[in-house]
Write a protein that holds these residues in place. Structure first.
Motif, PDB file in Angstrom:
ATOM      1  N   UNK B  16       0.844  -1.200   0.000  1.00 49.32           N
ATOM      2  CA  UNK B  16       0.000   0.000   0.000  1.00 49.32           C
ATOM      3  C   UNK B  16       0.877   1.246   0.000  1.00 49.32           C
ATOM      4  N   UNK B  17       1.929   1.185   0.778  1.00 48.66           N
ATOM      5  CA  UNK B  17       2.840   2.320   0.855  1.00 48.66           C
ATOM      6  C   UNK B  17       4.212   1.862   0.372  1.00 48.66           C
ATOM      7  N   UNK B  18       4.780   2.635  -0.524  1.00 47.07           N
ATOM      8  CA  UNK B  18       6.146   2.318  -0.967  1.00 47.07           C
ATOM      9  C   UNK B  18       6.960   3.603  -0.950  1.00 47.07           C
ATOM     10  N   UNK B  19       7.898   3.654  -0.034  1.00 52.09           N
ATOM     11  CA  UNK B  19       8.772   4.819   0.094  1.00 52.09           C
ATOM     12  C   UNK B  19      10.102   4.446  -0.544  1.00 52.09           C
ATOM     13  N   UNK B  20      10.577   5.298  -1.455  1.00 48.41           N
ATOM     14  CA  UNK B  20      11.802   4.943  -2.178  1.00 48.41           C
ATOM     15  C   UNK B  20      12.827   6.080  -2.119  1.00 48.41           C
ATOM     16  N   UNK B  35      15.741   6.480   2.735  1.00 48.97           N
ATOM     17  CA  UNK B  35      14.855   5.487   3.349  1.00 48.97           C
ATOM     18  C   UNK B  35      14.093   4.733   2.262  1.00 48.97           C
ATOM     19  N   UNK B  36      14.124   3.402   2.343  1.00 48.74           N
ATOM     20  CA  UNK B  36      13.265   2.562   1.515  1.00 48.74           C
ATOM     21  C   UNK B  36      12.380   1.765   2.452  1.00 48.74           C
ATOM     22  N   UNK B  37      11.076   1.861   2.223  1.00 49.78           N
ATOM     23  CA  UNK B  37      10.162   1.157   3.127  1.00 49.78           C
ATOM     24  C   UNK B  37       8.918   0.762   2.353  1.00 49.78           C
ATOM     25  N   UNK B  38       8.510  -0.491   2.541  1.00 54.65           N
ATOM     26  CA  UNK B  38       7.303  -0.944   1.879  1.00 54.65           C
ATOM     27  C   UNK B  38       6.354  -1.457   2.950  1.00 54.65           C
ATOM     28  N   UNK B  39       5.118  -1.034   2.886  1.00 57.41           N
ATOM     29  CA  UNK B  39       4.129  -1.510   3.852  1.00 57.41           C
ATOM     30  C   UNK B  39       2.994  -2.135   3.069  1.00 57.41           C
ATOM     31  N   UNK B  41      -0.715  -4.273   2.546  1.00 56.09           N
ATOM     32  CA  UNK B  41      -2.083  -4.197   3.031  1.00 56.09           C
ATOM     33  C   UNK B  41      -2.252  -5.049   4.295  1.00 56.09           C
ATOM     34  N   UNK B  42      -2.969  -4.508   5.265  1.00 55.36           N
ATOM     35  CA  UNK B  42      -3.273  -5.162   6.544  1.00 55.36           C
ATOM     36  C   UNK B  42      -2.061  -5.322   7.441  1.00 55.36           C
ATOM     37  N   UNK B  43      -0.947  -4.692   7.072  1.00 52.69           N
ATOM     38  CA  UNK B  43       0.254  -4.815   7.882  1.00 52.69           C
ATOM     39  C   UNK B  43       0.307  -3.693   8.909  1.00 52.69           C
ATOM     40  N   UNK B  44       0.771  -4.036  10.128  1.00 56.14           N
ATOM     41  CA  UNK B  44       0.997  -3.015  11.153  1.00 56.14           C
ATOM     42  C   UNK B  44       2.496  -2.906  11.372  1.00 56.14           C
ATOM     43  N   UNK B  45       3.050  -1.752  10.979  1.00 55.38           N
ATOM     44  CA  UNK B  45       4.487  -1.538  11.083  1.00 55.38           C
ATOM     45  C   UNK B  45       4.757  -0.532  12.187  1.00 55.38           C
ATOM     46  N   UNK B  46       5.620  -0.901  13.124  1.00 55.74           N
ATOM     47  CA  UNK B  46       5.960   0.019  14.210  1.00 55.74           C
ATOM     48  C   UNK B  46       7.390   0.496  14.006  1.00 55.74           C
ATOM     49  N   UNK B  47       7.561   1.801  14.065  1.00 58.83           N
ATOM     50  CA  UNK B  47       8.899   2.366  13.916  1.00 58.83           C
ATOM     51  C   UNK B  47       9.398   2.784  15.291  1.00 58.83           C
ATOM     52  N   UNK B  48      10.549   2.244  15.681  1.00 57.90           N
ATOM     53  CA  UNK B  48      11.130   2.622  16.972  1.00 57.90           C
ATOM     54  C   UNK B  48      12.499   3.255  16.734  1.00 57.90           C
ATOM     55  N   UNK B  49      12.998   3.881  17.785  1.00 53.64           N
ATOM     56  CA  UNK B  49      14.297   4.538  17.685  1.00 53.64           C
ATOM     57  C   UNK B  49      14.308   5.722  18.629  1.00 53.64           C
TER      58      UNK B  49
END
Lengths: 270, 266
Positions: B16-20, B35-39, B41-49
């Motif tokens: 659903x989301x593609x960051x390139x 940053x490259x990040x792909x999310x 459908x129905x995925x829950x991604x948690x960003x920590x740091x």
């Protein structure tokens, strides 16, 4: 040995007694405040009467004539402040705009008006504009000058009000897909309006007093009538006193209205 | 949104989301470094740091509350390239608006509109932006207020709600736009400790019912429970990512280990 004795315990007060005592203290504070106020007003009046230089008969005679200026004073104020609000809205939009042309125009307007005396502006509208072929009657000239003057000051008030809305509000609205126009109209302006309402009230009160300046154009408002009768009969003390009281009463009435309005706004959602 | 997947077993769909190649400078300060990040459908991604690692900036670049310096963001098939030199162009702004229509955002300090009731907050954008008739917008808003457990507060103004309730209304407001993905920016950081739970419960329910979400959070326990994937960021880079048990319990990268050690100690 230490014995704990009953009389060493701090006394316990009945909560209702405490409440009643606090209430009484509040009311007596208000009563004293009011008595001093009324005393000062009466003292001033009696003091003036005791000088023997005030002619009550003359006051009764010219009073009605001067009081008849009140509607004209109010007309000048209401029309001027209404136009000023429109001008200030446009001015604030200009000052908040990213467009350098609009921003410069608004900035120039505010600077020019705030940098020159109001009385000069009033005379300019009436005496200088005719040289450019723009001939205005005294009343519209006075209203125009006041409106443009107050519009400039209120431009800054409106701008500050818009800037006082937290940036997070704009971000939340944008994140929901609103256009910039929608963000302004639906989210920022309603909140800014609430922020600037007290300041607009102050401007209105100031306008009551500044409107007296248009007497110099011959607008038949309160001060003009006081000045005309005072100089004619060489009794300016009485007529100026009457005018002062009229302005004073008007501003007091407005302050009350403003306080009530603010209380209502505060009671709202905030 | 209301997918019929069994709890705890979300089957991930398309991206659903593609960051390139996302880069972000604040002045000379290099905050995001490719940053490259792909999310999916129905995925829950948690960003920590830790704070300052760029996780909030990344989230705000996805819906262009910050204009990235370079790189691209693709949400549900609409790709928008960073264009800082033409950020004000009409075309670019309209594209950004389309991205925002596909994303919902939750803020640390809620940002409810104080001059509107809870319901008013939830129908404003559906009516003005999506042009949904009022009756329908109200019906949907009531449904989502029910989802966050605040149906009885629909006529309250934000000033009369607790922090936790405000954030739940904000979630209902975002859901009412039916976005493809929800972006949470430290949604519980401004809350009193005893109010955090009620918000996390709602978020966990959303995650388990298959809502696509990207969450910047410091709540490790919550990440462990609700995340399909945990992303660890440091100094503007993604250091390591994977299932929560892998990242939180046995991280491979030394920087991740160091962060977690320090974090768990405090």
């Amino acid at each position: 040995m230490i014995e704990s004795r009953v009389e060493d315990r701090p006394r316990r007060y009945d909560i209702e007694d405490v409440e009643r005592a606090e209430q009484r203290a509040r009311w007596s504070w208000r009563a004293i405040f009011a008595v001093v106020w009324i005393g000062l007003v009466l003292g001033l009046g009696i003091g003036l009467a005791l000088t023997g230089r005030i002619d009550p008969g003359f006051i009764a005679e010219v009073g009605p004539f001067i009081l008849e200026g009140t509607p004209i004073t109010l007309l000048v104020c209401v029309v001027s402040i209404s136009l000023a609000i429109i001008l200030a809205t446009l001015g604030a939009l200009g000052r908040l705009s990213n467009n350098p042309v609009l921003n410069a125009i608004a900035s120039f307007y505010v600077s020019l008006i705030r940098g020159t005396p109001l009385i000069v502006q009033i005379l300019f509208w009436y005496l200088a504009l005719p040289q450019f072929g723009i001939v205005l009657d005294a009343l519209p000239a006075g209203i125009g000058a006041l409106a443009f003057n107050y519009g400039a000051y209120m431009t800054e008030i409106f701008r500050a009000g818009v800037e006082a809305v937290p940036p997070g509000q704009r971000e939340a609205a944008r994140a929901l897909g609103m256009t910039e126009a929608q963000v302004m109209r639906r989210i920022v302006f309603p909140q800014a309006l609430r922020i600037v309402t007290p300041a607009i009230g102050n401007e209105f009160i100031a306008m009551i007093k500044d409107s007296a300046l248009v007497y110099i154009l011959g607008v038949r408002e309160v001060l003009w009538r006081a000045d005309v009768t005072g100089t004619r009969f060489f009794r300016s003390t009485e007529t100026l006193l009457i005018a002062a009281v009229v302005y004073w009463v008007l501003t007091i009435a407005l302050s009350f209205a403003q306080e009530r309005l603010e209380r209502r706004l505060r009671r709202g959602e905030r | 949104m209301t997918a019929v997947t069994p709890p705890d077993a979300p089957q991930l769909g398309e991206a659903v989301v593609r960051v390139t190649g996302l880069e972000k400078y604040f002045g000379r300060n290099h905050v995001l470094r490719g940053i490259d990040l792909e999310v999916r459908q129905r995925e829950a991604v948690m960003i920590i740091g830790r704070s300052g690692s760029g996780k909030t900036t990344l989230l705000r670049c996805i819906n262009f509350l910050e204009e990235p310096t370079s790189g691209s963001v693709d949400v549900d098939g609409l790709r928008v390239d960073a264009d800082p030199l033409h950020a004000r162009s009409r075309r670019h702004r309209e594209q950004i608006r389309q991205i925002r229509l596909r994303t919902g955002m939750l803020f640390q300090d809620f940002n409810l509109f104080p001059h509107m009731t809870a319901l008013g907050n939830c129908i404003e954008a559906p009516m003005r932006v999506r042009r949904i008739p009022r009756a329908e917008a109200v019906e949907r808003a009531d449904y989502f207020l029910e989802v966050v457990g605040l149906a009885d507060k629909r006529n309250e103004y934000p000033a009369r709600l607790s922090g936790g309730q405000k954030q739940r209304v904000a979630i209902a407001r975002a859901l009412a736009m039916e976005p493809k993905v929800l972006l949470f920016d430290e949604p519980t950081s401004a809350l009193d400790p005893e109010l955090i739970g009620e918000v996390l419960v709602v978020m966990e329910d959303l995650a388990h019912s298959g809502t696509t979400m990207i969450v910047v959070t410091h709540e490790m326990h919550f990440a462990n429970e609700a995340a399909d994937r945990v992303v660890f960021m440091e100094e503007g880079e993604i250091v390591e990512q994977g299932p929560p048990e892998q990242i939180l319990d046995s991280p491979r990268e030394e920087r991740t280990q160091r962060f977690l050690r320090r974090f768990l100690k405090t």
